[in-house]
Design an enzyme around this catalytic site. Structure first.
Site, short mmCIF file in Angstrom:
data_model
loop_
_atom_site.label_atom_id
_atom_site.label_comp_id
_atom_site.label_asym_id
_atom_site.label_seq_id
_atom_site.Cartn_x
_atom_site.Cartn_y
_atom_site.Cartn_z
N LYS A 179 0.88 -1.19 0.00
CA LYS A 179 0.00 0.00 0.00
C LYS A 179 0.91 1.22 0.00
O LYS A 179 1.42 1.62 1.04
CB LYS A 179 -0.88 -0.02 1.25
N GLU A 254 9.27 1.40 11.10
CA GLU A 254 10.36 2.32 10.76
C GLU A 254 9.75 3.72 10.83
O GLU A 254 9.02 4.13 9.92
CB GLU A 254 10.88 2.06 9.34
N CYS A 288 13.57 10.47 7.06
CA CYS A 288 13.45 9.99 8.45
C CYS A 288 14.78 10.14 9.16
O CYS A 288 14.83 10.48 10.34
CB CYS A 288 12.99 8.55 8.46
N GLU A 385 10.17 16.19 15.26
CA GLU A 385 10.54 15.94 13.87
C GLU A 385 9.79 16.95 12.99
O GLU A 385 8.57 16.98 12.99
CB GLU A 385 10.18 14.52 13.47
P1 NAD Z 1 2.19 8.63 7.53
O1 NAD Z 1 2.33 7.83 8.76
O2 NAD Z 1 1.17 9.69 7.48
O3 NAD Z 1 1.88 7.68 6.28
C1 NAD Z 1 2.68 6.57 5.97
C2 NAD Z 1 1.83 5.53 5.28
O4 NAD Z 1 0.83 5.09 6.20
C3 NAD Z 1 1.09 6.02 4.04
O5 NAD Z 1 1.09 5.01 3.07
C4 NAD Z 1 -0.32 6.24 4.56
O6 NAD Z 1 -1.29 6.11 3.57
C5 NAD Z 1 -0.43 5.12 5.58
N1 NAD Z 1 -1.46 5.32 6.60
C6 NAD Z 1 -1.95 6.49 7.08
N2 NAD Z 1 -2.91 6.26 8.00
C7 NAD Z 1 -2.99 4.91 8.14
C8 NAD Z 1 -3.77 4.06 8.96
N3 NAD Z 1 -4.67 4.53 9.82
N4 NAD Z 1 -3.57 2.72 8.86
C9 NAD Z 1 -2.66 2.22 8.01
N5 NAD Z 1 -1.91 2.98 7.19
C10 NAD Z 1 -2.07 4.32 7.25
O7 NAD Z 1 3.63 9.18 7.26
P2 NAD Z 1 4.09 10.14 6.10
O8 NAD Z 1 3.68 11.51 6.45
O9 NAD Z 1 3.70 9.58 4.78
O10 NAD Z 1 5.69 9.97 6.19
C11 NAD Z 1 6.43 10.75 7.02
C12 NAD Z 1 6.86 9.99 8.25
O11 NAD Z 1 7.47 8.76 7.89
C13 NAD Z 1 7.88 10.74 9.05
O12 NAD Z 1 7.60 10.67 10.42
C14 NAD Z 1 9.17 9.99 8.75
O13 NAD Z 1 10.16 10.12 9.72
C15 NAD Z 1 8.70 8.61 8.60
N6 NAD Z 1 9.65 7.81 7.80
C16 NAD Z 1 10.42 6.89 8.43
C17 NAD Z 1 11.34 6.16 7.71
C18 NAD Z 1 12.21 5.13 8.38
O14 NAD Z 1 12.75 4.29 7.70
N7 NAD Z 1 12.38 5.14 9.69
C19 NAD Z 1 11.48 6.36 6.34
C20 NAD Z 1 10.68 7.31 5.73
C21 NAD Z 1 9.75 8.04 6.47
#
Ligand code: NAD
Length: 483
Positions: A179, A254, A288, A385
């Site tokens: 997804k 992650e 991240c 962050e």
């Molecule tokens: P997000 O948590 O809003 O979304 C991430 C994913 O989760 C998307 O595909 C989204 O559609 C899905 N999602 C959202 N709500 C959901 C739910 N209720 N149930 C299941 N899935 C759901 O994050 P974002 O804004 O897309 O990304 C930014 C964040 O990701 C930052 O905090 C960043 O640090 C983190 N990140 C971490 C890593 C790592 O490897 N540690 C890498 C990249 C990004």
């Protein structure tokens, strides 16, 4: 670009087929560099997720589930080779979809190919063990796939994160339901088409774009999913873990970070300087592992802050296709979040600030790269962050103080230490709470071989490297009594 021949952005990809999403819904597809709607993507729903899980299970029951590790590895290797033939196309797709400058987008595509190469080579090298036991027994362990694995990916590095999580899962013989983020799913769709062209059997990888709270939530709650890999925010990660707990399913999280670089006065400052700044502003700070805090020992503090500030002053945020060092943020929402931090920092000393390119489209989501200095370690800008091109500089006097500041957030993803003192390097590497510690560098070029993941609110479980293969498999102990 041949995207119209290659994948269909408006559809989901399930069991080797392109289909309209079950609910018929579409989500606007925006170009972050201009703010223009340039098309639409499928709004997959619980029904599509259910079909994808069924297709994945069928793949496990069929050709994919009975394939040798050698053959799986060969397919992954071929996928990597095919990705390599499309690096420029993938870069353009990602630049348009995510606003990532072209060179950075192309690097992501290179990393995707490299993940496939690495996990292709590793697929047949994960062995069990024999265990000496009581007389009359032979005991051994088997590494087996979990089954159907769910992969929820954010928008900031779609290709790299797909590579590291789907690559390792497929290598171990799992069947995946992916997804991608609603803001950035084009390269996921492009990838599954390439993977099948390279010989991946139908159903081994299914891609269902859609909203997080619909398709994402349906995937995490689905009883037919046996492992979930989530990359994203802390808040959603906690929801995912709670949903998975109901099915007693293992989760890899992650999450975010507030990663420090710690610069001692004896460091090679010329070598450090480009990393100190570059590790934060890469991908417009939407990383991240962005190094959003720089801790500098007082004797070199002012000098280094000044040199970092000069780099910020020279930075220009511009449309992704111009390939400047900084692109736009992903969305209006992200720009709003990041801008609130500019506001929260209004009483702080600004040591450097970039510009927005002349002529950059009004609707694009640009913010100026900014370096704040003398930031108290407990200030929101030093704790939270931001996920934008914003960095804080914090002075310190002693090693103990540096450790306390470095460890003084909820996160623990990545850190680096800049010092020529070998004993201090070792002490700091032990003392810092993080999943990765770098000495006299930051990121080590991001090698796919290097296990990655966090402690604290940065998450748990490890992806990348060989370690991921253990996470994407389960261990069975076989004890045979033969007398
Ligand atoms: P997000 O948590 O809003 O979304 C991430 C994913 O989760 C998307 O595909 C989204 O559609 C899905 N999602 C959202 N709500 C959901 C739910 N209720 N149930 C299941 N899935 C759901 O994050 P974002 O804004 O897309 O990304 C930014 C964040 O990701 C930052 O905090 C960043 O640090 C983190 N990140 C971490 C890593 C790592 O490897 N540690 C890498 C990249 C990004």
């Amino acid at each position: 670009m041949r995207d119209h021949l290659w994948y269909d952005a408006t559809q989901v990809h399930i069991g080797g087929e392109w289909r309209a999403p079950a609910g018929g819904g579409q989500i606007d597809l925006e170009n972050p560099s201009t703010g223009e709607v340039i098309g639409s993507i499928a709004r997959g729903t619980a029904e599509d997720i259910d079909a994808a899980v069924t297709a994945a299970q069928a793949a496990l029951d069929g050709v994919w589930g009975h394939m040798s590790a050698l053959e799986r590895g060969r397919i992954l290797t071929r996928i990597g080779q095919l990705v390599e033939t499309r690096l420029d196309d993938l870069a353009i797709i990602e630049a348009t979809d995510v606003g990532k400058p072209l060179t950075q987008a192309r690097n992501d595509a290179v990393a995707l190919a490299r993940y496939m190469e690495f996990y292709g080579g590793a697929a047949d090298k994960v062995h069990g063990e024999t265990i000496p036991y009581l007389d009359g027994y032979t005991v051994y362990t088997l590494r087996e796939p979990h089954g159907v694995t769910g992969h929820i990916v954010p928008w900031n590095y779609p290709m790299q994160i797909i590579g590291r999580s789907v690559g390792a899962a497929l290598a171990m013989g799992n069947a995946c339901v992916l997804k991608p983020a609603e803001e950035a799913c084009l390269t996921a769709l492009a990838f599954v088409a390439l993977a099948e062209e390279a010989g991946l059997p139908p159903g081994a990888l299914n891609v269902v774009p859609g909203l997080g709270e619909e398709a994402g939530a349906a995937l995490t709650a689905h009883p037919g999913v046996h492992h979930i890999s989530f990359t994203g925010s802390v808040g959603v990660g906690a929801l995912v873990q709670a949903a998975a707990a109901k099915n007693v399913v293992q989760v890899t999280l992650e999450l975010g970070g507030k990663s420090p670089q710690i610069v001692f006065a004896d460091a090679d400052l010329d070598a450090a300087l480009p990393f100190l700044v570059g590790a934060c502003i890469q991908n417009a700070g939407q990383t991240c592992s962005a190094s959003s805090r720089v801790l500098i020992q007082r004797p070199v503090y002012e000098d280094l802050v000044e040199r970092m500030g000069a780099r910020y002053d020279a930075m220009v945020s511009a449309p992704a296709r111009t390939d400047a060092n900084l692109g736009p943020l992903i969305s209006a929402k992200q720009k709003e979040i990041v801008t609130t931090y500019l506001d929260k920092g209004r009483d702080l000393r600004v040591a450097g600030m970039g510009a927005i390119a002349e002529g950059a489209p009004e609707g694009g989501h640009y913010v100026p790269a900014t370096l704040f200095a003398d930031v108290p370690p407990d200030h929101p800008l030093a704790q939270e962050e931001i996920f934008g091109p914003m960095q804080v500089a914090i002075p310190f006097d002693t090693e103990e103080e540096a450790i306390a500041i470095a460890n003084g957030t909820d996160y623990g993803l990545v850190a680096s230490v800049w010092t020529e003192n070998g004993a201090r390097q070792m002490r700091m590497a032990k003392a810092i709470k993080a999943g990765q510690v770098f000495i006299n560098n930051y990121g080590a070029g991001g090698g796919v071989e290097l296990p990655f993941g966090g402690v604290g609110k940065s998450g748990h479980g490890r992806e990348k490297g060989f370690e991921a293969l253990y996470g994407f498999s389960t261990l069975k102990t076989v004890a045979a009594k033969h007398g």
